[in-house]
Design a protein around this motif. Structure first.
Motif, PDB file in Angstrom:
ATOM      1  N   SER A 143       0.836  -1.201   0.000  1.00  0.00           N
ATOM      2  CA  SER A 143       0.000   0.000   0.000  1.00  0.00           C
ATOM      3  C   SER A 143       0.869   1.249   0.000  1.00  0.00           C
ATOM      4  O   SER A 143       2.090   1.184   0.210  1.00  0.00           O
ATOM      5  CB  SER A 143      -0.891   0.013   1.243  1.00  0.00           C
ATOM      6  N   GLY A 144       0.242   2.411  -0.203  1.00  0.00           N
ATOM      7  CA  GLY A 144       0.973   3.671  -0.139  1.00  0.00           C
ATOM      8  C   GLY A 144       1.578   3.897   1.229  1.00  0.00           C
ATOM      9  O   GLY A 144       2.683   4.430   1.354  1.00  0.00           O
ATOM     10  N   THR A 145       0.878   3.482   2.265  1.00  0.00           N
ATOM     11  CA  THR A 145       1.390   3.617   3.629  1.00  0.00           C
ATOM     12  C   THR A 145       2.664   2.811   3.817  1.00  0.00           C
ATOM     13  O   THR A 145       3.637   3.282   4.420  1.00  0.00           O
ATOM     14  CB  THR A 145       0.333   3.152   4.650  1.00  0.00           C
ATOM     15  N   VAL A 146       2.674   1.590   3.279  1.00  0.00           N
ATOM     16  CA  VAL A 146       3.856   0.738   3.379  1.00  0.00           C
ATOM     17  C   VAL A 146       5.037   1.369   2.652  1.00  0.00           C
ATOM     18  O   VAL A 146       6.167   1.393   3.162  1.00  0.00           O
ATOM     19  CB  VAL A 146       3.567  -0.661   2.800  1.00  0.00           C
ATOM     20  N   VAL A 147       4.772   1.918   1.470  1.00  0.00           N
ATOM     21  CA  VAL A 147       5.842   2.565   0.703  1.00  0.00           C
ATOM     22  C   VAL A 147       6.432   3.729   1.492  1.00  0.00           C
ATOM     23  O   VAL A 147       7.654   3.877   1.617  1.00  0.00           O
ATOM     24  CB  VAL A 147       5.326   3.050  -0.664  1.00  0.00           C
ATOM     25  N   GLY A 148       5.543   4.555   2.054  1.00  0.00           N
ATOM     26  CA  GLY A 148       6.006   5.708   2.824  1.00  0.00           C
ATOM     27  C   GLY A 148       6.778   5.305   4.066  1.00  0.00           C
ATOM     28  O   GLY A 148       7.825   5.878   4.374  1.00  0.00           O
ATOM     29  N   LEU A 149       6.254   4.307   4.784  1.00  0.00           N
ATOM     30  CA  LEU A 149       6.930   3.857   6.003  1.00  0.00           C
ATOM     31  C   LEU A 149       8.282   3.214   5.693  1.00  0.00           C
ATOM     32  O   LEU A 149       9.257   3.424   6.420  1.00  0.00           O
ATOM     33  CB  LEU A 149       6.038   2.864   6.753  1.00  0.00           C
ATOM     34  N   THR A 150       8.342   2.436   4.625  1.00  0.00           N
ATOM     35  CA  THR A 150       9.604   1.793   4.251  1.00  0.00           C
ATOM     36  C   THR A 150      10.661   2.835   3.916  1.00  0.00           C
ATOM     37  O   THR A 150      11.802   2.770   4.399  1.00  0.00           O
ATOM     38  CB  THR A 150       9.397   0.861   3.048  1.00  0.00           C
ATOM     39  N   ALA A 151      10.285   3.806   3.091  1.00  0.00           N
ATOM     40  CA  ALA A 151      11.231   4.856   2.711  1.00  0.00           C
ATOM     41  C   ALA A 151      11.638   5.689   3.922  1.00  0.00           C
ATOM     42  O   ALA A 151      12.827   5.971   4.130  1.00  0.00           O
ATOM     43  CB  ALA A 151      10.616   5.753   1.634  1.00  0.00           C
ATOM     44  N   GLY A 152      10.665   6.057   4.743  1.00  0.00           N
ATOM     45  CA  GLY A 152      10.955   6.888   5.910  1.00  0.00           C
ATOM     46  C   GLY A 152      11.800   6.172   6.941  1.00  0.00           C
ATOM     47  O   GLY A 152      12.764   6.740   7.477  1.00  0.00           O
ATOM     48  N   PHE A 153      11.473   4.906   7.212  1.00  0.00           N
ATOM     49  CA  PHE A 153      12.238   4.144   8.200  1.00  0.00           C
ATOM     50  C   PHE A 153      13.650   3.882   7.698  1.00  0.00           C
ATOM     51  O   PHE A 153      14.614   3.929   8.464  1.00  0.00           O
ATOM     52  CB  PHE A 153      11.528   2.818   8.504  1.00  0.00           C
ATOM     53  N   GLY A 154      13.775   3.617   6.399  1.00  0.00           N
ATOM     54  CA  GLY A 154      15.092   3.397   5.828  1.00  0.00           C
ATOM     55  C   GLY A 154      15.988   4.615   5.976  1.00  0.00           C
ATOM     56  O   GLY A 154      17.162   4.508   6.335  1.00  0.00           O
ATOM     57  N   GLU A 155      15.424   5.812   5.720  1.00  0.00           N
ATOM     58  CA  GLU A 155      16.205   7.042   5.862  1.00  0.00           C
ATOM     59  C   GLU A 155      16.534   7.313   7.332  1.00  0.00           C
ATOM     60  O   GLU A 155      17.631   7.784   7.651  1.00  0.00           O
ATOM     61  CB  GLU A 155      15.431   8.221   5.267  1.00  0.00           C
ATOM     62  N   LEU A 156      15.584   7.021   8.214  1.00  0.00           N
ATOM     63  CA  LEU A 156      15.828   7.222   9.642  1.00  0.00           C
ATOM     64  C   LEU A 156      16.980   6.340  10.114  1.00  0.00           C
ATOM     65  O   LEU A 156      17.892   6.797  10.813  1.00  0.00           O
ATOM     66  CB  LEU A 156      14.563   6.906  10.438  1.00  0.00           C
ATOM     67  N   ILE A 157      16.954   5.065   9.728  1.00  0.00           N
ATOM     68  CA  ILE A 157      18.045   4.157  10.056  1.00  0.00           C
ATOM     69  C   ILE A 157      19.345   4.646   9.414  1.00  0.00           C
ATOM     70  O   ILE A 157      20.420   4.664  10.028  1.00  0.00           O
ATOM     71  CB  ILE A 157      17.733   2.725   9.560  1.00  0.00           C
ATOM     72  N   GLY A 158      19.230   5.061   8.152  1.00  0.00           N
ATOM     73  CA  GLY A 158      20.396   5.476   7.396  1.00  0.00           C
ATOM     74  C   GLY A 158      21.141   6.647   7.998  1.00  0.00           C
ATOM     75  O   GLY A 158      22.358   6.755   7.847  1.00  0.00           O
ATOM     76  N   TYR A 159      20.426   7.526   8.690  1.00  0.00           N
ATOM     77  CA  TYR A 159      21.085   8.683   9.291  1.00  0.00           C
ATOM     78  C   TYR A 159      21.427   8.455  10.769  1.00  0.00           C
ATOM     79  O   TYR A 159      22.503   8.820  11.225  1.00  0.00           O
ATOM     80  CB  TYR A 159      20.216   9.925   9.134  1.00  0.00           C
ATOM     81  N   SER A 160      20.522   7.857  11.519  1.00  0.00           N
ATOM     82  CA  SER A 160      20.774   7.700  12.949  1.00  0.00           C
ATOM     83  C   SER A 160      21.915   6.725  13.221  1.00  0.00           C
ATOM     84  O   SER A 160      22.701   6.914  14.159  1.00  0.00           O
ATOM     85  CB  SER A 160      19.495   7.231  13.666  1.00  0.00           C
ATOM     86  N   LEU A 161      22.057   5.685  12.400  1.00  0.00           N
ATOM     87  CA  LEU A 161      23.112   4.698  12.605  1.00  0.00           C
ATOM     88  C   LEU A 161      24.497   5.289  12.357  1.00  0.00           C
ATOM     89  O   LEU A 161      25.500   4.783  12.859  1.00  0.00           O
ATOM     90  CB  LEU A 161      22.874   3.489  11.700  1.00  0.00           C
ATOM     91  N   ARG A 162      24.568   6.378  11.592  1.00  0.00           N
ATOM     92  CA  ARG A 162      25.866   6.995  11.313  1.00  0.00           C
ATOM     93  C   ARG A 162      26.524   7.525  12.587  1.00  0.00           C
ATOM     94  O   ARG A 162      27.750   7.618  12.662  1.00  0.00           O
ATOM     95  CB  ARG A 162      25.695   8.130  10.295  1.00  0.00           C
ATOM     96  N   LEU A 163      25.711   7.874  13.561  1.00  0.00           N
ATOM     97  CA  LEU A 163      26.252   8.325  14.837  1.00  0.00           C
ATOM     98  C   LEU A 163      27.070   7.214  15.483  1.00  0.00           C
ATOM     99  O   LEU A 163      28.155   7.443  16.029  1.00  0.00           O
ATOM    100  CB  LEU A 163      25.103   8.743  15.760  1.00  0.00           C
TER     101      LEU A 163
END
Length: 388
Positions: A42-62
């Motif tokens: 669904s559109g919600t899944v697409v949005g959550l996947t992209a958003g969670f991926g970016e969140l992980i992608g930036y927070s893990l850099r710390l």
């Protein structure tokens, strides 16, 4: 071979690795959302996947920035990140369910988070030898060439009506090529720290005060810079709904990004942080042009947007290399990337809401936040002069 020539060769090799990596994951990102829909998400899944991926992608850099400083294993952590970042992309061709594809998309972002801070430290050693602005600018330009080539490669496969799995599968070529060059680079230059001159007067146990002031300026810039998905949504709303129009505008912006990165990197080595102020002034006009005009105005706006992105993705990191001691640089880049990513995420979320309410408010918010960043940059410039 002189150290300067060797350092330049190292920058080019790392730039080629990034070119291949960008071709791989940007090629995948150009079709992953559409393929999720084909697999039943669904559109919600697409949005959550992209958003969670970016969140992980930036927070893990710390975390990875801190670990790279603690262990000094910059090459090993960088290599691990690139392996995860690129190898999972061809595996997307085998994803028969949206859950599998979503997991691989998040894994790709995780790999990028692992390799970015230590990679930037390795790059900073050589960039300081050849010119910080030029070194990071050249790397970003090569990076963006890959960001253009990857989607074009996938587009060519889809034009032959081979389907989405074939589009992912073809990306094994840049993925493997990039990893081979990465291993060769590590073999030729096992200790890039030797490139950096020992004359840099950077001392202290913690991060300097000017780093935190600079991070505030960067957060304002990131929060006020409108992300392309919202721009693409708006362009579709005003009638640019031909399948090739919006991707071509994005490709135009990425091409401008590459040229701007080189140009601003060159000028940074001559006039310093004032270059970033000039870049902000240039990019201020993109929001009114894109959101208030027609197709021609949008094209000009995307050129200005590409200028802003080119400056952000090259000389923003340069400033960090010049104010933080080498032994703390991995942590600094981790904090820098995390702060930038969180500000970008929060700003994008807020501007999405503003778009639904008032385009005028959206434009005012974008322009105002970038303008507020300028006094902080002037402050940094004065502090830097005092430290000379």
């Amino acid at each position: 071979m002189s150290k300067s020539r060797a350092a330049l060769k190292f920058v080019v090799l790392l730039g080629f690795v990034s070119l291949c990596a960008d071709a791989t994951y940007e090629g995948a990102r150009s079709i992953s959302g559409a393929y999720l829909a084909v697999l039943g998400a669904s559109g919600t899944v697409v949005g959550l996947t992209a958003g969670f991926g970016e969140l992980i992608g930036y927070s893990l850099r710390l975390v990875t920035g801190y670990l790279s400083d603690r262990t000094r294993q910059y090459w090993r952590i960088t290599t691990l990140g690139y392996v995860i970042n690129t190898i999972v992309v061809p595996l997307m061709a085998l994803a028969g369910r949206w859950e599998v594809l979503a997991g691989l998309m998040i894994a790709e972002r995780t790999g990028k988070a692992i390799r970015t801070p230590p990679r930037d430290v390795l790059l900073s050693y050589a960039a300081i030898r050849v010119g910080k602005g030029f070194g990071f600018g050249l790397h970003e330009a090569m990076d963006q060439i890959g960001a253009v080539l990857g989607p074009l490669l996938v587009t060519a496969v889809l034009a032959l009506q081979e389907g989405y799995p074939a589009g992912f599968a073809i990306l094994v070529i840049p993925a493997v090529l990039g990893l081979v060059v990465l291993l060769i680079s590590q073999w030729i230059y096992p200790n890039p720290r030797e490139f950096e001159p020992t004359t840099q007067d950077l001392h202290g146990e913690g991060l300097p005060r000017r780093f935190w002031i600079y991070l505030m300026a960067v957060a304002l810039i990131a929060a006020g810079f409108i992300d392309f998905p919202l721009i693409a949504f708006h362009l579709q709303q005003i009638g640019l709904n031909q399948p090739t129009q919006i991707p071509l505008l994005y490709a135009l912006a990425m091409g401008v990004d590459a040229i701007a990165a080189l140009a601003f990197g060159y000028w940074f080595d001559r006039i310093g942080i004032a270059t970033l102020i000039i870049a902000i002034v240039f990019s201020l006009g993109f929001a009114p042009l894109v959101f208030l005009g027609g197709p021609t105005s949008a094209m000009i706006g995307m050129v200005l947007w590409g200028i802003g992105m080119g400056a952000q993705e090259s000389i923003l990191k340069v400033v960090v290399a010049g104010m933080v001691p080498p032994e703390r640089r991995g942590s600094a880049y981790g904090i820098f990337n995390t702060g930038y990513g969180i500000a970008w995420f929060l700003g994008s979320a807020l501007m999405g809401g503003l778009y639904d309410r008032s385009i005028a408010l959206l434009i005012m918010f974008s322009v105002l936040l970038q303008l507020i960043a300028i006094p902080f940059l002037i402050w940094i410039k004065r502090i830097s002069i005092e430290h000379r």
